[in-house]
Scaffold this active site. Structure first.
Site, short mmCIF file in Angstrom:
data_model
loop_
_atom_site.label_atom_id
_atom_site.label_comp_id
_atom_site.label_asym_id
_atom_site.label_seq_id
_atom_site.Cartn_x
_atom_site.Cartn_y
_atom_site.Cartn_z
N HIS B 84 -1.28 -9.00 -10.32
CA HIS B 84 -0.05 -9.07 -9.53
C HIS B 84 -0.11 -8.00 -8.42
O HIS B 84 0.14 -8.29 -7.25
CB HIS B 84 1.17 -8.86 -10.42
CG HIS B 84 2.44 -8.58 -9.67
ND1 HIS B 84 3.13 -9.54 -8.98
CD2 HIS B 84 3.13 -7.42 -9.48
CE1 HIS B 84 4.19 -9.01 -8.41
NE2 HIS B 84 4.22 -7.70 -8.68
N ASP B 113 -6.22 -14.14 24.40
CA ASP B 113 -6.64 -14.27 23.01
C ASP B 113 -6.96 -12.87 22.50
O ASP B 113 -6.77 -11.89 23.22
CB ASP B 113 -7.89 -15.17 22.88
CG ASP B 113 -8.02 -15.77 21.48
OD1 ASP B 113 -7.88 -15.01 20.50
OD2 ASP B 113 -8.25 -16.98 21.37
N TRP B 149 -3.66 -2.07 -10.89
CA TRP B 149 -4.23 -2.27 -9.54
C TRP B 149 -4.87 -0.98 -9.03
O TRP B 149 -5.62 -1.00 -8.07
CB TRP B 149 -3.17 -2.78 -8.56
CG TRP B 149 -2.35 -1.72 -7.90
CD1 TRP B 149 -1.24 -1.14 -8.43
CD2 TRP B 149 -2.56 -1.11 -6.63
NE1 TRP B 149 -0.74 -0.20 -7.56
CE2 TRP B 149 -1.52 -0.16 -6.44
CE3 TRP B 149 -3.51 -1.27 -5.62
CZ2 TRP B 149 -1.43 0.62 -5.29
CZ3 TRP B 149 -3.40 -0.48 -4.48
CH2 TRP B 149 -2.37 0.45 -4.33
N SER B 177 -13.23 -7.43 5.80
CA SER B 177 -12.31 -8.24 6.59
C SER B 177 -11.29 -7.34 7.30
O SER B 177 -11.02 -7.51 8.50
CB SER B 177 -11.62 -9.24 5.68
OG SER B 177 -10.40 -9.66 6.23
N SER B 178 -10.74 -6.38 6.57
CA SER B 178 -9.73 -5.50 7.19
C SER B 178 -10.34 -4.66 8.30
O SER B 178 -9.71 -4.45 9.34
CB SER B 178 -9.16 -4.52 6.16
OG SER B 178 -8.45 -5.21 5.21
N HIS B 261 -2.82 6.11 -0.33
CA HIS B 261 -1.58 6.48 0.31
C HIS B 261 -1.45 5.97 1.74
O HIS B 261 -0.48 5.31 2.08
CB HIS B 261 -1.20 7.95 0.22
CG HIS B 261 0.24 8.05 0.58
ND1 HIS B 261 1.24 7.77 -0.31
CD2 HIS B 261 0.84 8.21 1.77
CE1 HIS B 261 2.39 7.78 0.32
NE2 HIS B 261 2.19 8.04 1.59
N GLU B 263 -2.77 3.49 2.77
CA GLU B 263 -2.63 2.05 2.59
C GLU B 263 -1.16 1.62 2.53
O GLU B 263 -0.79 0.61 3.10
CB GLU B 263 -3.36 1.62 1.30
CG GLU B 263 -3.09 0.19 0.83
CD GLU B 263 -3.66 -0.88 1.74
OE1 GLU B 263 -4.51 -0.54 2.60
OE2 GLU B 263 -3.26 -2.05 1.62
N TYR B 265 1.16 2.92 4.07
CA TYR B 265 1.65 2.92 5.46
C TYR B 265 1.07 1.77 6.25
O TYR B 265 1.69 1.30 7.20
CB TYR B 265 1.42 4.28 6.11
CG TYR B 265 2.40 5.27 5.55
CD1 TYR B 265 3.71 5.28 6.01
CD2 TYR B 265 2.07 6.11 4.51
CE1 TYR B 265 4.65 6.11 5.45
CE2 TYR B 265 3.00 6.95 3.93
CZ TYR B 265 4.30 6.95 4.41
OH TYR B 265 5.22 7.75 3.84
N SER B 276 11.69 -3.19 14.72
CA SER B 276 12.01 -2.67 16.05
C SER B 276 12.05 -3.76 17.11
O SER B 276 12.56 -3.55 18.21
CB SER B 276 10.98 -1.61 16.47
OG SER B 276 10.88 -0.62 15.48
N HIS B 310 0.18 13.38 -3.96
CA HIS B 310 1.50 13.25 -4.58
C HIS B 310 1.53 12.13 -5.62
O HIS B 310 2.51 11.98 -6.33
CB HIS B 310 2.63 13.15 -3.54
CG HIS B 310 2.67 11.87 -2.78
ND1 HIS B 310 3.17 11.79 -1.51
CD2 HIS B 310 2.30 10.61 -3.09
CE1 HIS B 310 3.09 10.54 -1.08
NE2 HIS B 310 2.57 9.81 -2.03
N HIS B 311 0.44 11.35 -5.68
CA HIS B 311 0.33 10.37 -6.78
C HIS B 311 -0.29 11.02 -8.00
O HIS B 311 -0.50 10.37 -9.01
CB HIS B 311 -0.52 9.19 -6.34
CG HIS B 311 0.05 8.44 -5.18
ND1 HIS B 311 0.93 7.41 -5.33
CD2 HIS B 311 -0.11 8.61 -3.84
CE1 HIS B 311 1.28 6.95 -4.14
NE2 HIS B 311 0.67 7.67 -3.22
N THR B 336 10.37 9.46 9.30
CA THR B 336 10.92 8.22 8.76
C THR B 336 12.43 8.18 8.99
O THR B 336 12.99 7.15 9.36
CB THR B 336 10.61 8.10 7.26
OG1 THR B 336 9.24 8.42 7.06
CG2 THR B 336 10.88 6.71 6.75
N LYS B 339 13.24 7.21 12.45
CA LYS B 339 13.19 5.76 12.67
C LYS B 339 14.48 5.09 12.22
O LYS B 339 15.06 4.28 12.93
CB LYS B 339 11.99 5.15 11.94
CG LYS B 339 10.66 5.66 12.45
CD LYS B 339 9.54 4.67 12.24
CE LYS B 339 9.64 3.48 13.14
NZ LYS B 339 9.00 3.67 14.44
N ARG B 458 5.78 2.71 -17.28
CA ARG B 458 5.42 1.43 -16.68
C ARG B 458 4.22 0.84 -17.42
O ARG B 458 3.58 1.50 -18.21
CB ARG B 458 5.10 1.63 -15.20
CG ARG B 458 3.89 2.49 -14.95
CD ARG B 458 3.78 2.91 -13.51
NE ARG B 458 3.23 1.83 -12.69
CZ ARG B 458 2.60 2.03 -11.53
NH1 ARG B 458 2.46 3.25 -11.05
NH2 ARG B 458 2.13 1.03 -10.83
#
Ligand code: CU
Lengths: 380, 535
Positions: B84, B113, B149, B177-178, B261, B263, B265, B276, B310-311, B336, B339, B458
């Site tokens: 998931h 293009d 994950w 790909s990315s 991390h 990621e 963002y 926006s 921080h993880h 943040t 924004k 979790r």
């Protein structure tokens, strides 16, 4: 209009449903426990402070948003204003949050420094995570034992209509500690990463194989405090609870004395030969507490990850191999080396049991001395 | 230089829709180098994966409906949580955002293009194979990946099932790909802006993707390195993550989160860009503080590289690191916040109307901000010790990812769909979709805050009795949330087929702004063959 009245109805039902819980439980169902250690209180206070700060900012920000949504609608005939820039405003709303954050960072830093101060401990306990149980070693007294989930299988497998109050939060042997003493926990793991989490003590420390990290607690109140493994550690991650029993110093000393005595008795038992019946009875106990998480109570296992004992070529083949895999485990698999966890008598018993029960009937047996001899042979 | 090339090819413009055989129809999609086709492919892949991973979420919630239930086994439960997460991140949000970038960036900067069309084709077509590979693990011997994950070592190395190697290879493909997608976006934005479109005139969406692409270039190689180290640990006798061989399991976590991390963002910055674009349109007012919005994105992106630990606040990293990562994480709240304040100021004194894209954008604004608050709480290390790996974290990241990224994507689809296919979507169904999704979303995830605070870890397939009622509520919410997405699917298909009979004008929205609304609806297969004039 209809929508609004539905909404009201929904909110009142929700509130009605929630209130009794909030009142009925001493420990809140909605919030962190205040806990029973100075650190857990500090954490609770920080948590509430940052919570109320967020509520404050939220009220302002969401307030403005909602005001805008209500009053600045096209359907009210509002013409859009033209402004779209203001450097001073930008700076102000960057600086104010920054100041709030600094104000928040100071107490957080102080608490963090306190949490990390594991010096001058009165008692040292090593906590080791295993798939899927905890081992507690009292380094000052040479006492060591495993703590396994003790919820009855009937409850786990839904064969009983009701579940006990401490379903999944009960163990065969809790960790016993005295109150008012600084206890240092040395946390590590044997296989994968686990995490030793007891909310009421304000401790969550990851148990990392090969490394020891520390945490400490000074418990203020006698009582039983429960927690669970917090880091995913395999299939039975949800089934390795932690139970801490905090007692007065007297009771604790008594308990230590008892444990020391039991240890001597067990050592004696380990040199004694047992009858086959004794081996089978003890073997069942050992199998059910230590092996059944993977191989199942009836020996059927969970293939392909965890092989069945019933009909296993090792459990029905030469006994030496059977003893060897139990003593030394198999590297790189979940099959642990039980040699360091179980006594000679336990190992003799479980091997005998697995060969003569669970659908196997080899008819042979092994006794304590032979296990001892196997260990000695290995050392050489 | 670019002009010469366009001139050469101008005469051979290919128009789709005239293929006679099935083979030709398939070949059109397989060989296409058109940014609109590729955008469409990305979006459909993402849509499909959304239902696959969403189905998994419903299995998880069904198992958790009551304690002790064995709807699925704990082993399968772990596979579900793992897949998931992996599919939602790599298969839903990332492809959807890339699809939007493909469709919109050329239209918004006035380019004919993407800069590298063939690379573009390849970066899409790697993905279906990556996901086939990942999903094939359910059908091979042994369990599918079952370690979350985040695939922490050594659970995924020494203890991982054989299927782990498939996952590693799938991740390599996705990473490739990315990276190619990111290079393409950077190249497009640097080289293909219409004359006169300076960087500071670029739409915020283009800006957000420009910066995201640099983030991707920075982190994807780290992820690739990390999974390669896993592979060599598993098969070639190395011990990067194995303490017994002199390695360190924490090294894995550092590498993973150095990717992980930024990621998050990657998943949220383009969403910021989308919001926006949409808020000004339906507020009929220019975006407030354009410059600061752009600066904020840059600052967030830079900071996102230095907050990964921080993880890992409960792992026992040294005090000094804990302090550094706590301060750095808290500081991210500042840009943040800027924004959020700017978005609010954009709406303030505007002339608001509430079409579906706007509803989702407002939903985003409220719920993402809410998720930001729990994020701020998580940054406080001592408190994080209690929250970490509990349902509080699950609640937090679903508020920022589901009602953040996914809401923005849905908003974007409603917003630009009329441009893409030339018909209006059904507004009534759109509103139903929004309100049911929002109801389901909040029922499901709000109560998870309570579960986490009360101590529920979790990733557990069964739980103590005290957590029963909130889990039930969450499961009910999840089904509302899940099934209301069928409305979305129905609405999109109905719109594409033109069943609503309401043709979209070129401008589509009253408060429209930007180049994409200057081309006809549906957008012709080739747009801006001659660059537009920007004043
Ligand atoms: Cu564990």
């Amino acid at each position: 209009m209809r929508l609004i009245s539905y909404w009201r109805w929904f909110v009142s039902v929700l509130l009605l449903a929630i209130t009794p819980y909030a009142l009925a439980h001493g420990e809140s169902k909605f919030n962190l426990p205040k806990g029973v250690t100075p650190i857990s209180h500090d954490i609770y206070d920080l948590h509430m402070t940052i919570f109320w700060i967020c509520v404050g900012i939220g009220v302002i920000v969401f307030g403005v948003m909602i005001y805008t949504l209500i009053y600045h609608r096209k359907s009210r005939g509002v013409k859009p204003a033209q402004f779209h820039e203001h450097t001073l405003v930008e700076i102000v709303w960057a600086v104010i949050p920054l100041l709030i954050l600094v104000a928040m960072a100071i107490p957080a830093t102080l608490v963090l420094i306190r949490m990390n101060d594991t010096t001058e401990a009165d008692i040292n306990i090593k906590v080791t995570g295993y798939q899927w149980k905890w081992q507690y070693e009292y380094l000052d007294h040479g006492i060591s034992y495993f703590s396994n989930l003790s919820t009855p299988r009937d409850e786990l497998e839904n064969r009983k209509p009701t579940k006990g109050q401490w379903y999944l939060l009960e163990v065969d042997k809790p960790l016993v500690v005295p109150i008012h003493k600084k206890i240092r926990f040395l946390v590590t793991a044997n296989d994968v990463v686990h995490s030793w989490w007891v909310p009421s003590l304000g401790i969550k420390r990851d148990a990392i194989p090969g490394f020891i990290y520390e945490a400490w607690a000074r418990i203020e109140k006698p009582g039983t405090y429960r927690g669970q493994c917090a880091e995913l550690c395999g299939v039975n991650h949800g089934f390795m609870p932690i139970v801490v029993k905090a007692v007065t110093e007297e009771e604790y000393n008594k308990w230590i004395a008892e444990q020391t005595q039991q240890k001597t008795a067990a050592a004696q038992l380990s040199t004694k030969s047992l009858t086959k019946d004794e081996l089978m009875t003890l073997g069942k106990k050992v199998h059910d507490t230590n092996c059944a998480v993977c191989h199942k109570v009836d020996g059927s296992g969970m293939p392909p990850a965890f092989p069945a004992i019933t009909g296993s070529h090792i459990a029905t083949g030469p006994i030496a191999k059977h003893i060897d895999i139990v003593l030394n485990g198999k590297l790189g698999t979940a099959m642990q080396a039980f040699g360091s966890q179980l006594s000679d008598a336990d190992i003799a018993a479980v091997v005998t049991y697995q060969r003569n029960a669970l659908g196997n009937s080899k008819g042979d047996m092994v006794n304590t001395q032979e296990i001892k001899a196997a260990r000695v042979k290995e050392k050489n | 230089m670019a002009e010469v090339i366009t001139h050469e090819t101008e005469h051979h413009h290919y128009e789709p829709g005239h293929e006679k055989t099935l083979g030709a129809k398939i070949a059109r999609w397989v060989f296409t180098t058109n940014h609109k086709d590729i955008g469409t492919l990305y979006l459909w892949l993402s849509f499909l994966m959304f239902f696959v991973a969403g189905g998994m979420a419903l299995l998880i919630r069904t198992e958790l409906f009551m304690p002790g239930a064995r709807f699925i086994s704990p082993e399968f439960f772990n596979q579900m949580t793992t897949m998931h997460g992996l599919i939602m991140v790599f298969g839903v949000v990332m492809p959807a955002l890339t699809g939007l970038a493909n469709w919109q960036i050329p239209l918004m900067i006035g380019a004919p293009d993407m800069a590298l069309p063939r690379l573009n084709n390849w970066s899409f077509w790697l993905l279906p194979f990556a996901f086939l590979l990942l999903i094939s693990t359910f059908f091979i011997e042994g369990p599918a990946p079952n370690f979350g994950w985040t695939f922490y070592a050594p659970l995924s190395t020494q203890y991982g099932p054989p299927s782990t190697d498939f996952m590693i290879f799938a991740i390599h493909l996705m990473g490739l790909s990315s990276i190619m997608g990111a290079i393409n976006i950077i190249a497009t934005i640097i080289n293909m802006r219409a004359p006169g479109m300076s960087y500071m005139k670029m739409p915020v969406f283009a800006w957000s993707w420009f910066i995201t692409a640099f983030l991707l270039l920075g982190i994807m190689p780290v992820l690739a390195g990390c999974v390669t180290m896993m592979l060599t640990d598993r098969h070639f006798g190395t011990s990067f993550f194995n303490a017994a061989g002199g390695g360190d399991p924490l090294l894995f976590q550092h590498l993973f989160w150095f990717f992980g991390h930024p990621e998050v963002y990657v998943l949220i910055l383009p969403a910021f860009g989308i919001i926006s674009e949409i808020l000004p349109t339906f507020s009929r007012k220019k975006i407030f503080g354009y410059r600061f919005m752009v600066y904020a994105i840059v600052v967030i992106a830079v900071l996102s590289y230095v907050v990964w630990a921080h993880h890992m606040f409960t792992t026992g990293i040294p005090l000094a690191s804990e302090l550094f990562f706590m301060y750095a994480t808290m500081i991210i709240a500042v840009p943040t916040g800027v924004k959020v304040f700017n978005w609010t100021a954009t709406m303030f004194k505007g002339s608001l109307s509430f079409e579906t894209p706007m509803l989702f954008a407002i939903g985003f604004l409220f719920m993402f901000t809410f998720g930001g608050f729990s994020g701020l709480m998580l940054a406080i290390v001592p408190a994080d010790v209690q929250y970490q790996d509990s349902y509080f974290v699950v609640a937090h990241f679903h508020y920022v990812l589901m009602s953040g990224s996914v809401y923005a994507i849905m908003a974007a689809i409603y917003y630009w769909l009329p441009k893409w296919c030339g018909y209006m979507y059904c507004e009534k169904l759109g509103k139903w979709h929004f309100w049911l999704t929002t109801l389901g979303m909040n029922i499901t995830f709000f109560v998870m805050h309570f579960l986490g605070l009360a101590g529920m870890p979790r990733r557990i397939p069964d739980y103590p009795l005290q957590f029963e009622d909130f889990n039930r509520i969450a499961t009910i919410g999840a089904f509302i949330l899940g099934f209301s997405q069928l409305i979305f699917l129905y609405n999109v298909i109905k719109t594409i087929r033109g069943k609503n009979r309401v043709k979209a004008s070129a401008e589509v929205w009253e408060g429209h702004h930007g180049l994409e609304w200057t081309v006809a609806s549906p957008a012709p297969y080739h747009t801006f063959s001659t660059p537009p004039k920007i004043d």
